[in-house]
Scaffold this motif. Structure first.
Motif, PDB file in Angstrom:
ATOM      1  N   LYS A   1      -9.918  15.947  15.237  1.00 57.42           N
ATOM      2  CA  LYS A   1     -10.428  15.812  13.883  1.00 57.42           C
ATOM      3  C   LYS A   1     -10.039  14.474  13.279  1.00 57.42           C
ATOM      4  O   LYS A   1      -8.935  13.981  13.490  1.00 57.42           O
ATOM      5  N   GLN A   2     -10.967  13.895  12.498  1.00 60.83           N
ATOM      6  CA  GLN A   2     -10.714  12.605  11.868  1.00 60.83           C
ATOM      7  C   GLN A   2     -10.305  12.803  10.415  1.00 60.83           C
ATOM      8  O   GLN A   2     -10.978  13.514   9.659  1.00 60.83           O
ATOM      9  N   TYR A   3      -9.203  12.189  10.049  1.00 59.09           N
ATOM     10  CA  TYR A   3      -8.670  12.263   8.688  1.00 59.09           C
ATOM     11  C   TYR A   3      -8.811  10.885   8.041  1.00 59.09           C
ATOM     12  O   TYR A   3      -7.999   9.986   8.260  1.00 59.09           O
ATOM     13  N   VAL A   4      -9.869  10.723   7.267  1.00 62.71           N
ATOM     14  CA  VAL A   4     -10.109   9.447   6.581  1.00 62.71           C
ATOM     15  C   VAL A   4      -9.148   9.364   5.402  1.00 62.71           C
ATOM     16  O   VAL A   4      -9.136  10.238   4.525  1.00 62.71           O
ATOM     17  N   ILE A   5      -8.332   8.328   5.356  1.00 60.30           N
ATOM     18  CA  ILE A   5      -7.212   8.309   4.406  1.00 60.30           C
ATOM     19  C   ILE A   5      -7.660   8.337   2.946  1.00 60.30           C
ATOM     20  O   ILE A   5      -6.946   8.878   2.095  1.00 60.30           O
ATOM     21  N   THR A   6      -8.838   7.807   2.647  1.00 56.36           N
ATOM     22  CA  THR A   6      -9.305   7.819   1.250  1.00 56.36           C
ATOM     23  C   THR A   6      -9.671   9.227   0.783  1.00 56.36           C
ATOM     24  O   THR A   6      -9.784   9.472  -0.424  1.00 56.36           O
ATOM     25  N   ASP A   7      -9.852  10.148   1.717  1.00 54.80           N
ATOM     26  CA  ASP A   7     -10.127  11.538   1.342  1.00 54.80           C
ATOM     27  C   ASP A   7      -8.858  12.255   0.903  1.00 54.80           C
ATOM     28  O   ASP A   7      -8.928  13.396   0.422  1.00 54.80           O
ATOM     29  N   TYR A   8      -7.723  11.593   1.062  1.00 51.31           N
ATOM     30  CA  TYR A   8      -6.437  12.235   0.762  1.00 51.31           C
ATOM     31  C   TYR A   8      -5.612  11.413  -0.236  1.00 51.31           C
ATOM     32  O   TYR A   8      -4.395  11.423  -0.226  1.00 51.31           O
ATOM     33  N   GLY A   9      -6.320  10.688  -1.091  1.00 54.19           N
ATOM     34  CA  GLY A   9      -5.657  10.018  -2.203  1.00 54.19           C
ATOM     35  C   GLY A   9      -5.167   8.612  -1.944  1.00 54.19           C
ATOM     36  O   GLY A   9      -4.558   7.997  -2.831  1.00 54.19           O
ATOM     37  N   VAL A  10      -5.409   8.063  -0.765  1.00 56.01           N
ATOM     38  CA  VAL A  10      -4.991   6.685  -0.487  1.00 56.01           C
ATOM     39  C   VAL A  10      -5.996   5.734  -1.122  1.00 56.01           C
ATOM     40  O   VAL A  10      -7.210   5.888  -0.967  1.00 56.01           O
TER      41      VAL A  10
ATOM     42  N   GLY B   1      -2.008  20.074  14.139  1.00 54.89           N
ATOM     43  CA  GLY B   1      -2.248  20.064  15.580  1.00 54.89           C
ATOM     44  C   GLY B   1      -2.708  18.745  16.138  1.00 54.89           C
ATOM     45  O   GLY B   1      -2.985  18.629  17.334  1.00 54.89           O
ATOM     46  N   GLY B   2      -2.790  17.727  15.279  1.00 57.35           N
ATOM     47  CA  GLY B   2      -3.162  16.404  15.758  1.00 57.35           C
ATOM     48  C   GLY B   2      -4.549  15.984  15.337  1.00 57.35           C
ATOM     49  O   GLY B   2      -5.350  16.782  14.839  1.00 57.35           O
ATOM     50  N   GLY B   3      -4.834  14.709  15.537  1.00 58.48           N
ATOM     51  CA  GLY B   3      -6.117  14.142  15.157  1.00 58.48           C
ATOM     52  C   GLY B   3      -5.989  12.652  14.909  1.00 58.48           C
ATOM     53  O   GLY B   3      -5.001  12.022  15.303  1.00 58.48           O
ATOM     54  N   VAL B   4      -6.989  12.105  14.235  1.00 60.72           N
ATOM     55  CA  VAL B   4      -7.089  10.656  14.074  1.00 60.72           C
ATOM     56  C   VAL B   4      -6.956  10.271  12.607  1.00 60.72           C
ATOM     57  O   VAL B   4      -7.684  10.779  11.754  1.00 60.72           O
ATOM     58  N   ILE B   5      -6.020   9.383  12.314  1.00 62.40           N
ATOM     59  CA  ILE B   5      -5.904   8.819  10.972  1.00 62.40           C
ATOM     60  C   ILE B   5      -6.847   7.625  10.922  1.00 62.40           C
ATOM     61  O   ILE B   5      -6.672   6.654  11.674  1.00 62.40           O
ATOM     62  N   VAL B   6      -7.846   7.689  10.077  1.00 61.24           N
ATOM     63  CA  VAL B   6      -8.903   6.676  10.029  1.00 61.24           C
ATOM     64  C   VAL B   6      -8.703   5.766   8.821  1.00 61.24           C
ATOM     65  O   VAL B   6      -8.600   6.252   7.683  1.00 61.24           O
ATOM     66  N   ILE B   7      -8.662   4.469   9.077  1.00 61.69           N
ATOM     67  CA  ILE B   7      -8.637   3.459   8.014  1.00 61.69           C
ATOM     68  C   ILE B   7     -10.073   3.004   7.816  1.00 61.69           C
ATOM     69  O   ILE B   7     -10.638   2.315   8.676  1.00 61.69           O
ATOM     70  N   PRO B   8     -10.723   3.379   6.704  1.00 65.80           N
ATOM     71  CA  PRO B   8     -12.118   2.987   6.495  1.00 65.80           C
ATOM     72  C   PRO B   8     -12.214   1.550   5.971  1.00 65.80           C
ATOM     73  O   PRO B   8     -11.195   0.862   5.844  1.00 65.80           O
ATOM     74  N   ALA B   9     -13.415   1.093   5.670  1.00 65.14           N
ATOM     75  CA  ALA B   9     -13.603  -0.246   5.122  1.00 65.14           C
ATOM     76  C   ALA B   9     -12.768  -0.400   3.850  1.00 65.14           C
ATOM     77  O   ALA B   9     -12.665   0.518   3.030  1.00 65.14           O
TER      78      ALA B   9
ATOM     79  N   GLY C   1       0.369  13.653  18.950  1.00 70.83           N
ATOM     80  CA  GLY C   1      -0.965  14.165  18.683  1.00 70.83           C
ATOM     81  C   GLY C   1      -1.737  13.382  17.646  1.00 70.83           C
ATOM     82  O   GLY C   1      -2.934  13.611  17.464  1.00 70.83           O
ATOM     83  N   THR C   2      -1.081  12.448  16.946  1.00 72.91           N
ATOM     84  CA  THR C   2      -1.782  11.631  15.951  1.00 72.91           C
ATOM     85  C   THR C   2      -2.160  10.282  16.563  1.00 72.91           C
ATOM     86  O   THR C   2      -1.510   9.789  17.481  1.00 72.91           O
ATOM     87  N   HIS C   3      -3.226   9.704  16.013  1.00 73.09           N
ATOM     88  CA  HIS C   3      -3.729   8.413  16.488  1.00 73.09           C
ATOM     89  C   HIS C   3      -4.147   7.582  15.280  1.00 73.09           C
ATOM     90  O   HIS C   3      -4.324   8.114  14.180  1.00 73.09           O
ATOM     91  N   LEU C   4      -4.336   6.295  15.508  1.00 73.65           N
ATOM     92  CA  LEU C   4      -4.739   5.380  14.435  1.00 73.65           C
ATOM     93  C   LEU C   4      -6.054   4.721  14.812  1.00 73.65           C
ATOM     94  O   LEU C   4      -6.163   4.107  15.884  1.00 73.65           O
ATOM     95  N   TRP C   5      -7.040   4.846  13.928  1.00 73.00           N
ATOM     96  CA  TRP C   5      -8.353   4.231  14.175  1.00 73.00           C
ATOM     97  C   TRP C   5      -8.743   3.428  12.929  1.00 73.00           C
ATOM     98  O   TRP C   5      -8.743   3.953  11.817  1.00 73.00           O
ATOM     99  N   ILE C   6      -9.062   2.168  13.157  1.00 73.88           N
ATOM    100  CA  ILE C   6      -9.386   1.275  12.038  1.00 73.88           C
ATOM    101  C   ILE C   6     -10.842   0.865  12.160  1.00 73.88           C
ATOM    102  O   ILE C   6     -11.241   0.171  13.106  1.00 73.88           O
ATOM    103  N   GLU C   7     -11.634   1.307  11.216  1.00 77.00           N
ATOM    104  CA  GLU C   7     -13.062   1.028  11.275  1.00 77.00           C
ATOM    105  C   GLU C   7     -13.358  -0.437  10.953  1.00 77.00           C
ATOM    106  O   GLU C   7     -12.528  -1.151  10.378  1.00 77.00           O
ATOM    107  N   LYS C   8     -14.536  -0.878  11.337  1.00 74.27           N
ATOM    108  CA  LYS C   8     -14.951  -2.246  11.057  1.00 74.27           C
ATOM    109  C   LYS C   8     -14.851  -2.509   9.552  1.00 74.27           C
ATOM    110  O   LYS C   8     -15.245  -1.678   8.735  1.00 74.27           O
TER     111      LYS C   8
END
Length: 439
Positions: free
Chosen positions: A50-59, A82-90, A103-110
């Motif tokens: 599952k992807q957790y976009v940080i702006t959806d959680y108050g960042v 249970g793990g997933g992806v921390i997504v840094i959006p634009a 179980g966590t990962h870091l993904w930085i979008e374009k």
């Protein structure tokens, strides 16, 4: 039955033919390289959960407010679920030290930027590894300890925001010429420790205050197609090494661009007269660096200044724009060191020194040790080299180390020094095969 026998014979011959036709890649000491090193398949973010976009959680995006606590809460929430992806959006998101969990990962979008704070107070002090020693020091922007399968990816940027740190370092150096990296406190950009099966791919890693990527006591780590940059003009980024490999084995660096105000790939493992007796120190082995591009760097591959025993190291198929050294063997008089089975092959471009070997005495502290081993370098091979150099062979001998079994093969270089390259030769058993200099 006869038909089946014939078919089996044909199949067997095909297998034998395939085996003969398939060239197995070997390490310099003759052992077979594991198939893992040929697997450069990128990680698909969709397979990471599952992807957790940080702006959806108050960042907050675009704010200069430091978002460390809010981003860490997303990491913790992801781990507990249970793990997933921390997504840094634009957008740009400022942070101090972040700690990823299993179980966590870091993904930085374009167009996404994870940007470090320019205040050292935003980085926790914990026991960590720095400059060949284990001690309390400032943690990195991105930290991962004891993780299996950790991934950093995406087309975005991790920006260390290092300019203020750099300027302060040079001001300190003006005041105190003996100022060390520990005196001018600065965080690293990424730090992996005790990890395995890690992939860092595609991202831009820029402006680190200190070392850009540091990996310690880890294995099966891949750095794929990265853009690694710090300033090499104006206010330069001091000690912003691209990748520091520290007491690790099975590491792949492939397709990376590196332009930093220090060494590109550096092998480390400990320093000091008794460093080989400390279990927190150790060797680096089975390291493959290939298909890389170098802008301005001090060394494309440097062994030292905090190395103990390095072997089975290959760097190949690379182009250099402006390196001070291609292969730099730093020999510390205060540390027992052994560099062996190192191969440099298929290099083009320009450098100051192709091979530099000399004593390294910056900030060293020799102690009395009656059984101090003699340091040595052996079974070093350089082949398939076509470059312009200021000095191709810049090797200094010493009673503190022995050099033997160096091979130069298929060399075609222009040496601006215009002096016989091997006129001073401190190497026992120097082998030259098809070597052409200034011809």
């Amino acid at each position: 039955m006869k038909r089946l026998t014939i078919l089996l014979m044909i199949a067997a011959l095909c297998v034998i033919g395939m085996a003969k036709g398939k060239k197995q890649t070997q390490w310099p000491d003759g052992t077979i390289m594991d198939a893992w090193f040929s697997d450069t398949t990128k990680v698909d973010v969709k397979t990471l959960g599952k992807q957790y976009v940080i702006t959806d959680y108050g960042v907050k995006a675009g704010s200069s407010e430091i978002q460390t606590a809010a981003i860490q809460q997303v990491i913790d929430k992801t781990a507990s679920a249970g793990g997933g992806v921390i997504v840094i959006p634009a957008g740009t998101f400022y942070s101090g030290s972040l700690f990823f969990k299993q179980g966590t990962h870091l993904w930085i979008e374009k167009d996404g930027v994870l940007k470090g704070s320019n205040r050292i107070r935003d980085f926790k002090i914990l026991e960590t590894r720095i400059e060949g020693q284990t001690c309390p020091y400032f943690t990195a922007l991105v930290n991962a300890d004891s993780l299996d399968g950790f991934v950093i990816g995406g087309e975005g940027t991790i920006d260390g925001n290092g300019q203020d740190y750099w300027e302060e370092f040079w001001i300190r150096r003006q005041w105190n010429r003996e100022c060390t990296n520990k005196d001018a406190q600065r965080p690293r950009l990424t730090y992996l420790s005790n990890c395995k099966n890690v992939t860092i791919q595609d991202v831009r890693l820029v402006n680190s205050p200190f070392w850009t990527n540091h990996v310690y006591k880890s294995n099966h780590v891949r750095y794929l197609d990265l853009y690694i940059y710090s300033a090499t003009e104006g206010i330069k980024g001091p000690s912003t090494d691209a990748i520091d490999i520290d007491v690790c084995h099975d590491v792949l660096v492939r397709g990376c661009y590196m332009n930093v105000n220090d060494d590109a790939v550096v092998l480390k493992g400990g320093k000091g007269t008794w460093a080989d007796k400390d279990e927190k120190n150790g060797p680096c082995y089975n390291i493959l660096i290939e298909n890389c591009q170098y802008g301005t760097v001090h060394g494309c591959l440097t062994l030292g200044s905090e190395s103990l025993h390095d072997w089975n190291i290959i760097i190949r198929n690379c182009h250099v724009k402006n390196a001070s050294n291609v292969l730099w063997l730093k020999m510390r008089p205060d540390t027992p060191q052994h560099y062996e089975y190192v191969t440099v092959e298929n290099f083009t471009g320009h450098c100051k020194n192709f091979l530099l070997v000399r004593p390294w005495t910056q900030f060293f502290k020799p102690e009395q040790r009656d059984d101090m081993p003699l340091s040595q370098c052996n079974n070093i091979v350089m082949r398939g080299i076509k470059m312009d150099c200021d000095y191709f062979f810049n090797v200094t001998g010493s009673d503190k180390y022995a050099l033997k079994d160096f091979t130069f093969e298929n060399i075609d270089v222009q040496d601006a020094a215009k002096t016989p390259a091997f006129s001073v030769n401190p190497i026992e058993n120097l082998i030259l095969k098809n070597v052409h200099i200034n011809e």
